[in-house]
Design a protein around this motif. Sequence first.
Motif, short mmCIF file in Angstrom:
data_model
loop_
_atom_site.label_atom_id
_atom_site.label_comp_id
_atom_site.label_asym_id
_atom_site.label_seq_id
_atom_site.Cartn_x
_atom_site.Cartn_y
_atom_site.Cartn_z
N ASP A 19 0.83 -1.21 0.00
CA ASP A 19 0.00 0.00 0.00
C ASP A 19 0.86 1.26 0.00
O ASP A 19 2.09 1.20 -0.07
CB ASP A 19 -1.00 -0.02 1.17
CG ASP A 19 -0.34 0.19 2.54
OD1 ASP A 19 0.86 0.52 2.60
OD2 ASP A 19 -1.06 0.04 3.55
N LEU A 70 -1.20 -0.70 -6.03
CA LEU A 70 -2.48 -0.48 -6.71
C LEU A 70 -2.30 0.00 -8.14
O LEU A 70 -3.03 -0.42 -9.05
CB LEU A 70 -3.33 0.54 -5.93
CG LEU A 70 -4.08 0.04 -4.71
CD1 LEU A 70 -5.03 1.12 -4.21
CD2 LEU A 70 -4.87 -1.23 -5.02
N THR A 88 -6.90 -0.97 -1.05
CA THR A 88 -6.07 -1.75 -0.14
C THR A 88 -6.57 -1.58 1.28
O THR A 88 -7.24 -0.59 1.61
CB THR A 88 -4.59 -1.32 -0.19
OG1 THR A 88 -4.49 0.06 0.19
CG2 THR A 88 -4.00 -1.53 -1.57
#
Length: 250
Positions: free
Chosen positions: A124, A168, A189
Amino acid sequence: GYEDQAQNDWQSLFKLVQGHIEGGPETYYEPDGNVYAVAVGTSFYESCFAPESIDLSFSATAFHWLTSCPADIPDALHSACTADPATKKAFGERARKDWTRILSKRAAELKPGGQLVVANFATDENGSFLGRTPGKQCMHSNFSDLWLKVAGAEVHAQTNFPNEYRALDACRAAFENPFVGLALRSIETDVVPCPYHEEWVSGPKTDARAAAEYFVPTTRTWSNSTFVSGATRAGRSPGEAAAMADDMFA
């Protein structure tokens, strides 16, 4: 329908589906109902089901496994922990190609209007990933330190997890490729607290060794083969490699 590697434990799955595991969950399967269970021992990098035959496809914690290690990792066991730019680039490119292949295969299997839901390990915006959250110890770094101590520098250097915890942006980018054939509806996330740690902190288990013996299998099931492979790659016999892995988790 279920998919997994051919060598994995299918008996446990079939017993679970049939409700034959003592103390296990209640099965959804009804022999005379309109529900059918099938299984395929084919890699998710290949076609697993007939074209346009699936309404809903779901995968949990699987697609971070790559088709191969694109490079030796000089300063870690896992790509998430390396500081080497060339290694990061190699793993990122391999992960990009593999993710595109996975999605295109699943797209071909879905019926028009079908959906794919993926719960996958990721990195993340805060740098958190499986086994690492800011301010805490890192599981993969601990793995590396323990393996170096148990197996030695030669074996350690030959040991690499064929994984990539995609960010992502990397996950999102694949959907811009028309070859994939899927439209992205949502992506996010989240940090999932470790249930073993939560249980230890809350107090039901007070013996450290007993708690460790309870916890170890959940990490060994997916990591053991990588340690054994690293040892055999360094020239150790299968028996020696297995013994090293046993020492690692003792």
